[in-house]
Motif scaffolding. Structure first.
Motif, PDB file in Angstrom:
ATOM      1  N   PHE A 106       0.740  -1.160  -0.080  1.00  0.00           N
ATOM      2  CA  PHE A 106       0.055  -0.226  -0.328  1.00  0.00           C
ATOM      3  C   PHE A 106       0.892   1.567   0.163  1.00  0.00           C
ATOM      4  CE2 PHE A 106      -2.783   3.690   2.308  1.00  0.00           C
ATOM      5  CZ  PHE A 106      -3.494   3.641   1.383  1.00  0.00           C
ATOM      6  N   THR A 107       0.751   1.850  -0.862  1.00  0.00           N
ATOM      7  CA  THR A 107       0.920   3.071  -0.302  1.00  0.00           C
ATOM      8  C   THR A 107       0.121   4.395   0.107  1.00  0.00           C
ATOM      9  OG1 THR A 107       2.388   5.340  -2.870  1.00  0.00           O
ATOM     10  CG2 THR A 107       0.412   3.822  -3.094  1.00  0.00           C
ATOM     11  N   LEU A 115       6.245  -3.688   2.913  1.00  0.00           N
ATOM     12  CA  LEU A 115       6.797  -2.680   2.810  1.00  0.00           C
ATOM     13  C   LEU A 115       5.949  -1.393   3.857  1.00  0.00           C
ATOM     14  CD1 LEU A 115       8.801  -4.006   1.166  1.00  0.00           C
ATOM     15  CD2 LEU A 115      10.233  -2.284   0.538  1.00  0.00           C
ATOM     16  N   TYR A 116       4.885  -1.125   3.663  1.00  0.00           N
ATOM     17  CA  TYR A 116       4.138  -0.519   4.696  1.00  0.00           C
ATOM     18  C   TYR A 116       4.425  -0.445   5.679  1.00  0.00           C
ATOM     19  CZ  TYR A 116      -0.032   2.217   5.652  1.00  0.00           C
ATOM     20  OH  TYR A 116      -0.708   3.156   6.556  1.00  0.00           O
ATOM     21  N   LEU A 166       5.436   2.296   8.628  1.00  0.00           N
ATOM     22  CA  LEU A 166       4.489   2.594  10.018  1.00  0.00           C
ATOM     23  C   LEU A 166       5.535   2.047  11.047  1.00  0.00           C
ATOM     24  CD1 LEU A 166       1.304   1.489   8.456  1.00  0.00           C
ATOM     25  CD2 LEU A 166       1.896   3.718   8.800  1.00  0.00           C
ATOM     26  N   CYS A 167       6.109   0.264  10.834  1.00  0.00           N
ATOM     27  CA  CYS A 167       7.196   0.257  12.508  1.00  0.00           C
ATOM     28  C   CYS A 167       8.461  -0.271  12.323  1.00  0.00           C
ATOM     29  CB  CYS A 167       6.311  -1.167  12.395  1.00  0.00           C
ATOM     30  SG  CYS A 167       4.466  -0.506  12.468  1.00  0.00           S
ATOM     31  N   PRO A 168       8.886   0.704  11.700  1.00  0.00           N
ATOM     32  CA  PRO A 168      11.052   0.820  11.001  1.00  0.00           C
ATOM     33  C   PRO A 168      11.459   0.251  12.573  1.00  0.00           C
ATOM     34  CG  PRO A 168      10.452   2.759  10.957  1.00  0.00           C
ATOM     35  CD  PRO A 168       8.301   2.158  10.976  1.00  0.00           C
ATOM     36  N   GLY A 169      12.764  -0.713  12.809  1.00  0.00           N
ATOM     37  CA  GLY A 169      13.261  -0.925  13.907  1.00  0.00           C
ATOM     38  C   GLY A 169      12.146  -2.127  14.597  1.00  0.00           C
ATOM     39  N   CYS A 217       1.395  -4.315  -6.370  1.00  0.00           N
ATOM     40  CA  CYS A 217       1.732  -5.475  -6.031  1.00  0.00           C
ATOM     41  C   CYS A 217       2.968  -5.275  -6.350  1.00  0.00           C
ATOM     42  CB  CYS A 217       1.180  -6.681  -7.565  1.00  0.00           C
ATOM     43  SG  CYS A 217      -0.297  -7.357  -6.846  1.00  0.00           S
ATOM     44  N   ARG A 218       4.029  -5.457  -5.315  1.00  0.00           N
ATOM     45  CA  ARG A 218       5.801  -4.913  -5.879  1.00  0.00           C
ATOM     46  C   ARG A 218       6.685  -6.421  -5.587  1.00  0.00           C
ATOM     47  NH1 ARG A 218       6.787  -0.644  -1.734  1.00  0.00           N
ATOM     48  NH2 ARG A 218       8.122  -1.014  -3.117  1.00  0.00           N
ATOM     49  N   ALA A 219       7.432  -6.507  -6.214  1.00  0.00           N
ATOM     50  CA  ALA A 219       9.078  -7.379  -6.407  1.00  0.00           C
ATOM     51  C   ALA A 219       9.510  -7.627  -4.691  1.00  0.00           C
ATOM     52  CB  ALA A 219       9.576  -6.750  -7.198  1.00  0.00           C
ATOM     53  N   HIS A 220       9.991  -8.180  -4.559  1.00  0.00           N
ATOM     54  CA  HIS A 220      10.866  -8.369  -2.919  1.00  0.00           C
ATOM     55  C   HIS A 220      11.268  -7.567  -3.366  1.00  0.00           C
ATOM     56  CE1 HIS A 220      12.868 -10.189   0.294  1.00  0.00           C
ATOM     57  NE2 HIS A 220      11.338 -11.211   0.320  1.00  0.00           N
ATOM     58  N   PRO A 221      11.890  -6.789  -1.757  1.00  0.00           N
ATOM     59  CA  PRO A 221      13.267  -5.609  -1.596  1.00  0.00           C
ATOM     60  C   PRO A 221      14.586  -6.061  -1.802  1.00  0.00           C
ATOM     61  CG  PRO A 221      11.098  -6.342   0.281  1.00  0.00           C
ATOM     62  CD  PRO A 221      10.659  -7.034  -0.816  1.00  0.00           C
ATOM     63  N   CYS A 222      14.923  -7.404  -1.592  1.00  0.00           N
ATOM     64  CA  CYS A 222      15.457  -7.923  -1.424  1.00  0.00           C
ATOM     65  C   CYS A 222      16.465  -7.948  -2.899  1.00  0.00           C
ATOM     66  CB  CYS A 222      15.666  -8.833  -0.823  1.00  0.00           C
ATOM     67  SG  CYS A 222      16.252  -8.664   1.568  1.00  0.00           S
TER      68      CYS A 222
END
Length: 213
Positions: free
Chosen positions: A74-75, A129-130, A135-138, A83-88
């Protein structure tokens, strides 16, 4: 692009590149986060496959079945699901993958500075990633009973929850086919609360000859 492969490890989860570790839901300082990754890797923690209930509500009626773009996300800027690719698969020129039998699943997380870390786990992961970055980095979830990082709509805070498919209307769902190991939660349209769906999805692997979204 450079490919990074995870080898074997005595721990249940092995880090790739800068490393990834699942842990207790908390927001670490950079130094504490680095130390925590090391301690978490030394433990026998895994990463549960799931989908955020918060994301499922935002993206009700959406699903991602293209192997090149398997992750529902979600942006906030555009207020839409995609739909997105895997960030890695695109980590500053590195393409991460997991080639060992003991740790076959590619996982990711973001620290409080929103720096990506990739790793290999014994358990599959399905995350957005959203939730993890925006929203919840770390934040991390250590308790095996509540392994899913999510966002509480009412309290407006990050939480650790049980897998929504482990007790859906009294039924515990599982994925026993190794070709479809990811237990994924989503919601279809239908009524005020939507229609909950638990399904088994294929392992997330980068198809050959694909480009990033």
């Amino acid at each position: 692009q450079v490919r990074s492969h995870c080898g074997s490890s005595s721990a249940r989860h092995r880090a790739c590149a800068s490393g990834f570790a699942a842990g207790t839901w908390q927001n670490h300082t950079p130094r504490a986060a680095a130390m925590f990754r090391l301690s978490a890797l030394a433990s026998l923690l895994g990463v549960a496959s799931a989908s955020s209930k918060h994301l499922a509500k935002l993206c009700r009626g959406h699903t991602c079945n293209d192997p090149a773009f398997p992750i529902l996300d979600f942006t906030d800027n555009e207020q839409k699901c995609f739909c997105r690719a895997h960030p890695c698969w695109e980590d500053n020129g590195l393409v991460h993958s997991c080639q060992t039998k003991d740790f076959p699943f590619l996982t990711f997380n973001y620290d409080e500075d929103r720096k990506l870390s990739c790793g290999c786990s014994a358990e599959p992961q399905y995350a957005s990633l959203y939730i993890k970055k925006d929203l919840c980095p770390g934040h991390y979830c250590e308790d095996e009973a509540f392994p899913i990082l999510d966002f509480d709509d009412v309290k407006q805070e990050c939480i650790c929850r049980a897998h929504p498919c482990h007790d859906l209307e009294g039924m515990k769902h599982q994925c026993e086919d190794p070709k479809f190991p990811i237990l994924r939660y989503r919601e279809d349209e239908g009524g005020a609360q939507g229609k909950p769906v638990c399904e088994c999805a294929a392992k997330i692997e980068q198809p050959s000859g694909t480009t990033e979204l």
